[in-house]
Motif scaffolding. Structure first.
Motif, PDB file in Angstrom:
ATOM      1  N   MET A 250      47.017  41.638  28.500  1.00 40.19           N
ATOM      2  CA  MET A 250      45.577  41.671  28.459  1.00 40.19           C
ATOM      3  C   MET A 250      45.049  40.644  29.458  1.00 40.19           C
ATOM      4  O   MET A 250      45.520  39.514  29.485  1.00 40.19           O
ATOM      5  N   ALA A 251      44.097  41.007  30.247  1.00 37.78           N
ATOM      6  CA  ALA A 251      43.521  40.093  31.237  1.00 37.78           C
ATOM      7  C   ALA A 251      42.366  39.329  30.617  1.00 37.78           C
ATOM      8  O   ALA A 251      41.549  39.895  29.908  1.00 37.78           O
ATOM      9  N   GLU A 252      42.326  38.050  30.868  1.00 39.03           N
ATOM     10  CA  GLU A 252      41.259  37.222  30.308  1.00 39.03           C
ATOM     11  C   GLU A 252      40.196  36.986  31.364  1.00 39.03           C
ATOM     12  O   GLU A 252      40.481  36.582  32.484  1.00 39.03           O
ATOM     13  N   LEU A 253      38.964  37.259  31.009  1.00 41.44           N
ATOM     14  CA  LEU A 253      37.831  37.044  31.906  1.00 41.44           C
ATOM     15  C   LEU A 253      36.881  36.067  31.229  1.00 41.44           C
ATOM     16  O   LEU A 253      36.197  36.425  30.277  1.00 41.44           O
ATOM     17  N   GLY A 254      36.872  34.850  31.682  1.00 41.65           N
ATOM     18  CA  GLY A 254      36.014  33.848  31.062  1.00 41.65           C
ATOM     19  C   GLY A 254      36.455  33.581  29.638  1.00 41.65           C
ATOM     20  O   GLY A 254      37.617  33.316  29.389  1.00 41.65           O
ATOM     21  N   ASN A 255      35.520  33.666  28.701  1.00 40.49           N
ATOM     22  CA  ASN A 255      35.825  33.403  27.302  1.00 40.49           C
ATOM     23  C   ASN A 255      36.150  34.661  26.517  1.00 40.49           C
ATOM     24  O   ASN A 255      36.434  34.599  25.328  1.00 40.49           O
ATOM     25  N   SER A 256      36.062  35.829  27.139  1.00 44.32           N
ATOM     26  CA  SER A 256      36.338  37.069  26.415  1.00 44.32           C
ATOM     27  C   SER A 256      37.464  37.833  27.099  1.00 44.32           C
ATOM     28  O   SER A 256      37.780  37.602  28.260  1.00 44.32           O
ATOM     29  N   TYR A 257      38.046  38.741  26.381  1.00 43.15           N
ATOM     30  CA  TYR A 257      39.147  39.530  26.926  1.00 43.15           C
ATOM     31  C   TYR A 257      38.628  40.806  27.567  1.00 43.15           C
ATOM     32  O   TYR A 257      37.631  41.380  27.139  1.00 43.15           O
ATOM     33  N   CYS A 258      39.332  41.246  28.589  1.00 40.96           N
ATOM     34  CA  CYS A 258      38.986  42.478  29.287  1.00 40.96           C
ATOM     35  C   CYS A 258      39.182  43.661  28.349  1.00 40.96           C
ATOM     36  O   CYS A 258      40.212  43.782  27.702  1.00 40.96           O
ATOM     37  N   GLN A 259      38.220  44.531  28.273  1.00 40.90           N
ATOM     38  CA  GLN A 259      38.276  45.689  27.390  1.00 40.90           C
ATOM     39  C   GLN A 259      38.447  46.986  28.172  1.00 40.90           C
ATOM     40  O   GLN A 259      37.968  48.032  27.772  1.00 40.90           O
ATOM     41  N   PHE A 260      39.150  46.914  29.292  1.00 43.30           N
ATOM     42  CA  PHE A 260      39.277  48.078  30.154  1.00 43.30           C
ATOM     43  C   PHE A 260      40.735  48.264  30.549  1.00 43.30           C
ATOM     44  O   PHE A 260      41.438  47.303  30.836  1.00 43.30           O
ATOM     45  N   ARG A 261      41.187  49.508  30.525  1.00 43.56           N
ATOM     46  CA  ARG A 261      42.536  49.838  30.975  1.00 43.56           C
ATOM     47  C   ARG A 261      42.443  50.734  32.195  1.00 43.56           C
ATOM     48  O   ARG A 261      41.640  51.654  32.233  1.00 43.56           O
ATOM     49  N   LEU A 262      43.275  50.443  33.181  1.00 43.46           N
ATOM     50  CA  LEU A 262      43.385  51.285  34.363  1.00 43.46           C
ATOM     51  C   LEU A 262      44.818  51.775  34.476  1.00 43.46           C
ATOM     52  O   LEU A 262      45.751  51.019  34.228  1.00 43.46           O
ATOM     53  N   TYR A 263      44.970  53.032  34.872  1.00 41.24           N
ATOM     54  CA  TYR A 263      46.296  53.604  35.070  1.00 41.24           C
ATOM     55  C   TYR A 263      46.466  53.901  36.546  1.00 41.24           C
ATOM     56  O   TYR A 263      45.573  54.447  37.193  1.00 41.24           O
ATOM     57  N   CYS A 264      47.594  53.484  37.075  1.00 42.85           N
ATOM     58  CA  CYS A 264      47.853  53.712  38.489  1.00 42.85           C
ATOM     59  C   CYS A 264      49.315  54.090  38.685  1.00 42.85           C
ATOM     60  O   CYS A 264      50.148  53.917  37.796  1.00 42.85           O
ATOM     61  N   ILE A 265      49.592  54.613  39.865  1.00 46.96           N
ATOM     62  CA  ILE A 265      50.937  55.041  40.222  1.00 46.96           C
ATOM     63  C   ILE A 265      51.332  54.273  41.477  1.00 46.96           C
ATOM     64  O   ILE A 265      50.621  54.322  42.494  1.00 46.96           O
ATOM     65  N   ARG A 266      52.422  53.574  41.410  1.00 46.65           N
ATOM     66  CA  ARG A 266      52.914  52.807  42.550  1.00 46.65           C
ATOM     67  C   ARG A 266      53.929  53.655  43.306  1.00 46.65           C
ATOM     68  O   ARG A 266      55.019  53.911  42.824  1.00 46.65           O
ATOM     69  N   LEU A 267      53.538  54.127  44.490  1.00 47.47           N
ATOM     70  CA  LEU A 267      54.451  54.915  45.313  1.00 47.47           C
ATOM     71  C   LEU A 267      55.352  54.021  46.154  1.00 47.47           C
ATOM     72  O   LEU A 267      56.478  54.391  46.463  1.00 47.47           O
ATOM     73  N   SER A 268      54.835  52.864  46.545  1.00 48.14           N
ATOM     74  CA  SER A 268      55.603  51.916  47.350  1.00 48.14           C
ATOM     75  C   SER A 268      54.925  50.561  47.221  1.00 48.14           C
ATOM     76  O   SER A 268      53.911  50.423  46.530  1.00 48.14           O
ATOM     77  N   ASP A 269      55.462  49.569  47.941  1.00 45.89           N
ATOM     78  CA  ASP A 269      54.828  48.256  47.959  1.00 45.89           C
ATOM     79  C   ASP A 269      53.446  48.305  48.594  1.00 45.89           C
ATOM     80  O   ASP A 269      52.616  47.444  48.347  1.00 45.89           O
ATOM     81  N   GLU A 270      53.189  49.333  49.396  1.00 51.13           N
ATOM     82  CA  GLU A 270      51.929  49.422  50.138  1.00 51.13           C
ATOM     83  C   GLU A 270      50.988  50.516  49.662  1.00 51.13           C
ATOM     84  O   GLU A 270      49.844  50.571  50.081  1.00 51.13           O
ATOM     85  N   ILE A 271      51.471  51.417  48.795  1.00 56.85           N
ATOM     86  CA  ILE A 271      50.638  52.542  48.354  1.00 56.85           C
ATOM     87  C   ILE A 271      50.590  52.589  46.829  1.00 56.85           C
ATOM     88  O   ILE A 271      51.620  52.737  46.169  1.00 56.85           O
ATOM     89  N   VAL A 272      49.372  52.467  46.303  1.00 58.37           N
ATOM     90  CA  VAL A 272      49.131  52.585  44.871  1.00 58.37           C
ATOM     91  C   VAL A 272      47.983  53.569  44.691  1.00 58.37           C
ATOM     92  O   VAL A 272      46.956  53.470  45.359  1.00 58.37           O
ATOM     93  N   ILE A 273      48.168  54.523  43.795  1.00 55.20           N
ATOM     94  CA  ILE A 273      47.128  55.514  43.518  1.00 55.20           C
ATOM     95  C   ILE A 273      46.490  55.176  42.182  1.00 55.20           C
ATOM     96  O   ILE A 273      47.180  55.071  41.162  1.00 55.20           O
ATOM     97  N   LEU A 274      45.181  54.993  42.187  1.00 55.30           N
ATOM     98  CA  LEU A 274      44.446  54.754  40.950  1.00 55.30           C
ATOM     99  C   LEU A 274      44.201  56.094  40.282  1.00 55.30           C
ATOM    100  O   LEU A 274      43.583  56.985  40.865  1.00 55.30           O
ATOM    101  N   ALA A 275      44.717  56.249  39.069  1.00 59.18           N
ATOM    102  CA  ALA A 275      44.632  57.536  38.392  1.00 59.18           C
ATOM    103  C   ALA A 275      43.364  57.656  37.552  1.00 59.18           C
ATOM    104  O   ALA A 275      42.647  58.638  37.659  1.00 59.18           O
ATOM    105  N   ASN A 276      43.084  56.687  36.718  1.00 56.56           N
ATOM    106  CA  ASN A 276      41.905  56.730  35.866  1.00 56.56           C
ATOM    107  C   ASN A 276      41.967  55.560  34.912  1.00 56.56           C
ATOM    108  O   ASN A 276      42.871  54.749  34.967  1.00 56.56           O
TER     109      ASN A 276
END
Length: 82
Positions: free
Chosen positions: A1-27
């Motif tokens: 979980m990522a901490e932002l200030g005094n509250s925790y991040c309430q968002f999830r992101l899904y991505c696909i790592r094709l290589s060290d240089e290419i990442v696709i953000l899925a949703n």
């Protein structure tokens, strides 16, 4: 979980790592439970990202998807199947 200030991040992101240089953000979406299995909307995005990753891996293994640095080469479109 990522901490932002005094509250925790309430968002999830899904991505696909094709290589060290290419990442696709899925949703992603707002996190409403501790697990994706208990979040129906996020589960839909999670399953889609997994299907997309599987299909991209298969295309890479067959040579239809070729990466060159930060580029996907010799492929104009990718049709994802349900």
């Amino acid at each position: 979980m990522a901490e932002l200030g005094n509250s925790y991040c309430q968002f999830r992101l899904y991505c696909i790592r094709l290589s060290d240089e290419i990442v696709i953000l899925a949703n992603g979406g707002r996190k409403t439970s501790q697990t994706v299995q208990n979040s129906p909307q996020l589960m839909t995005h999670f399953r889609f990202a997994n299907r997309m990753a599987q299909q991209l891996m298969e295309l890479s293994q067959t040579g239809e998807l070729v990466l060159d640095g930060k580029q996907i080469v010799n492929l104009d479109t990718i049709e994802l199947l349900d």
